[in-house]
Design a protein around this motif. Structure first.
Motif, mmCIF file in Angstrom:
data_model
loop_
_atom_site.group_PDB
_atom_site.id
_atom_site.type_symbol
_atom_site.label_atom_id
_atom_site.label_comp_id
_atom_site.label_asym_id
_atom_site.label_seq_id
_atom_site.Cartn_x
_atom_site.Cartn_y
_atom_site.Cartn_z
ATOM 1 N N VAL A 112 14.967 -9.120 19.415
ATOM 2 C CA VAL A 112 13.741 -9.498 18.712
ATOM 3 C C VAL A 112 13.121 -8.302 17.993
ATOM 4 N N VAL A 113 13.231 -7.104 18.553
ATOM 5 C CA VAL A 113 12.664 -5.915 17.906
ATOM 6 C C VAL A 113 13.393 -5.630 16.591
ATOM 7 N N GLU A 114 14.720 -5.706 16.605
ATOM 8 C CA GLU A 114 15.490 -5.517 15.372
ATOM 9 C C GLU A 114 15.168 -6.592 14.352
ATOM 10 N N GLU A 115 15.010 -7.810 14.815
ATOM 11 C CA GLU A 115 14.707 -8.917 13.910
ATOM 12 C C GLU A 115 13.328 -8.737 13.273
ATOM 13 N N MET A 116 12.361 -8.267 14.033
ATOM 14 C CA MET A 116 11.026 -8.032 13.477
ATOM 15 C C MET A 116 11.069 -6.924 12.427
ATOM 16 N N ALA A 117 11.830 -5.859 12.703
ATOM 17 C CA ALA A 117 11.968 -4.779 11.720
ATOM 18 C C ALA A 117 12.653 -5.299 10.455
ATOM 19 N N ASP A 118 13.663 -6.131 10.628
ATOM 20 C CA ASP A 118 14.360 -6.718 9.491
ATOM 21 C C ASP A 118 13.426 -7.637 8.704
ATOM 22 N N MET A 119 12.572 -8.369 9.411
ATOM 23 C CA MET A 119 11.619 -9.250 8.758
ATOM 24 C C MET A 119 10.614 -8.461 7.923
ATOM 25 N N ILE A 120 10.122 -7.362 8.463
ATOM 26 C CA ILE A 120 9.173 -6.528 7.721
ATOM 27 C C ILE A 120 9.840 -5.954 6.478
ATOM 28 N N SER A 121 11.077 -5.492 6.627
ATOM 29 C CA SER A 121 11.815 -4.941 5.490
ATOM 30 C C SER A 121 12.039 -5.992 4.409
ATOM 31 N N ALA A 122 12.464 -7.184 4.791
ATOM 32 C CA ALA A 122 12.704 -8.260 3.828
ATOM 33 C C ALA A 122 11.405 -8.687 3.159
ATOM 34 N N SER A 123 10.343 -8.764 3.925
ATOM 35 C CA SER A 123 9.051 -9.167 3.368
ATOM 36 C C SER A 123 8.559 -8.154 2.345
ATOM 37 N N ARG A 124 8.688 -6.885 2.657
ATOM 38 C CA ARG A 124 8.259 -5.844 1.710
ATOM 39 C C ARG A 124 9.145 -5.815 0.471
ATOM 40 N N PHE A 126 10.647 -8.385 -0.815
ATOM 41 C CA PHE A 126 10.224 -9.551 -1.586
ATOM 42 C C PHE A 126 8.934 -9.243 -2.339
ATOM 43 N N GLN A 127 7.970 -8.623 -1.649
ATOM 44 C CA GLN A 127 6.697 -8.282 -2.281
ATOM 45 C C GLN A 127 6.895 -7.325 -3.448
ATOM 46 N N MET A 128 7.784 -6.354 -3.295
ATOM 47 C CA MET A 128 8.048 -5.406 -4.384
ATOM 48 C C MET A 128 8.690 -6.114 -5.574
ATOM 49 N N ASN A 129 9.585 -7.053 -5.320
ATOM 50 C CA ASN A 129 10.188 -7.824 -6.404
ATOM 51 C C ASN A 129 9.130 -8.640 -7.147
ATOM 52 N N VAL A 130 8.189 -9.195 -6.418
ATOM 53 C CA VAL A 130 7.099 -9.948 -7.054
ATOM 54 C C VAL A 130 6.266 -9.016 -7.924
ATOM 55 N N GLU A 131 5.973 -7.817 -7.427
ATOM 56 C CA GLU A 131 5.195 -6.856 -8.203
ATOM 57 C C GLU A 131 5.927 -6.449 -9.476
ATOM 58 N N VAL A 132 7.235 -6.241 -9.392
ATOM 59 C CA VAL A 132 8.020 -5.882 -10.577
ATOM 60 C C VAL A 132 7.974 -7.019 -11.594
ATOM 61 N N MET A 133 8.128 -8.248 -11.125
ATOM 62 C CA MET A 133 8.084 -9.403 -12.028
ATOM 63 C C MET A 133 6.714 -9.521 -12.692
ATOM 64 N N ASN A 134 5.643 -9.321 -11.939
ATOM 65 C CA ASN A 134 4.296 -9.397 -12.508
ATOM 66 C C ASN A 134 4.055 -8.277 -13.512
ATOM 67 N N THR A 135 4.527 -7.083 -13.217
ATOM 68 C CA THR A 135 4.381 -5.960 -14.142
ATOM 69 C C THR A 135 5.153 -6.215 -15.428
ATOM 70 N N ALA A 136 6.379 -6.718 -15.309
ATOM 71 C CA ALA A 136 7.176 -7.034 -16.493
ATOM 72 C C ALA A 136 6.493 -8.115 -17.326
ATOM 73 N N LYS A 137 5.936 -9.125 -16.687
ATOM 74 C CA LYS A 137 5.239 -10.197 -17.397
ATOM 75 C C LYS A 137 4.027 -9.645 -18.138
ATOM 76 N N THR A 138 3.271 -8.780 -17.480
ATOM 77 C CA THR A 138 2.098 -8.174 -18.109
ATOM 78 C C THR A 138 2.499 -7.325 -19.308
ATOM 79 N N MET A 139 3.573 -6.553 -19.165
ATOM 80 C CA MET A 139 4.034 -5.717 -20.269
ATOM 81 C C MET A 139 4.486 -6.572 -21.449
ATOM 82 N N ILE A 140 5.187 -7.652 -21.202
ATOM 83 C CA ILE A 140 5.640 -8.537 -22.276
ATOM 84 C C ILE A 140 4.448 -9.176 -22.974
ATOM 85 N N GLN A 141 3.444 -9.577 -22.208
ATOM 86 C CA GLN A 141 2.253 -10.166 -22.802
ATOM 87 C C GLN A 141 1.525 -9.152 -23.681
ATOM 88 N N GLN A 142 1.489 -7.890 -23.241
ATOM 89 C CA GLN A 142 0.834 -6.857 -24.035
ATOM 90 C C GLN A 142 1.623 -6.570 -25.316
#
Length: 148
Positions: A112-124, A126-142
């Motif tokens: 369970v400890v390894e799985e929780m660490a893996d979950m945190i890594s995957a979640s982060r 995913f969050q970074m990919n969302v941020e990249v997509m939002n930044t790219a969208k903002t740049m294209i709009q500009q």
């Protein structure tokens, strides 16, 4: 992003079944892990993951040499999901309803400890990919507003 979603789903499945007891090794849940592989930009274009037109070029990758463009256009895809071959955890619990004739109950090979660490890594990730997509969208709009 879809690879990280699959990774999160397998982690949640592993955690949910971490304490699922069974009377035999064959029936016991085994931890599952996704296997990732690099995807070329042609495969990603077919799946709609990159903004690549029909000529195979991307407006996001213009100005790169061919080697840098190829490296920048690599993505990750899920090749498959495999079961862990780590040994199961037999526990001597003769009063457990799922105990075998020797009094042993088999528990999954989920840490369970390894799985929780893996979950945190995957979640982060995913969050970074969302941020990249939002930044790219903002740049294209500009860029689109520059012509006005």
């Amino acid at each position: 992003m879809s690879a990280q979603s699959i990774r999160l789903n397998t982690v949640s499945s592993n955690i949910a079944n971490a304490e699922a007891a069974s009377s035999s090794e064959g029936d016991t849940y085994r931890a599952r892990k996704p296997i990732f592989s690099a995807m070329a930009h042609e495969q990603m274009r077919l799946q709609g993951s990159l903004g690549i037109d029909s000529s195979g070029s991307s407006p996001y990758l213009s100005g790169f040499d061919s080697q840098a463009e190829q490296a920048a256009s690599q993505g990750v895809g899920v090749k498959g999901i495999v079961e862990s071959q780590a040994p199961l955890q037999p526990r001597y619990e003769p009063n457990h309803p799922s105990a075998d004739e020797n009094g042993y109950v088999f528990y999954p090979n989920v840490n369970v400890v390894e799985e929780m660490a893996d979950m945190i890594s995957a979640s982060r990730s995913f969050q970074m990919n969302v941020e990249v997509m939002n930044t790219a969208k903002t740049m294209i709009q500009q860029v689109l507003t520059l012509g006005q």
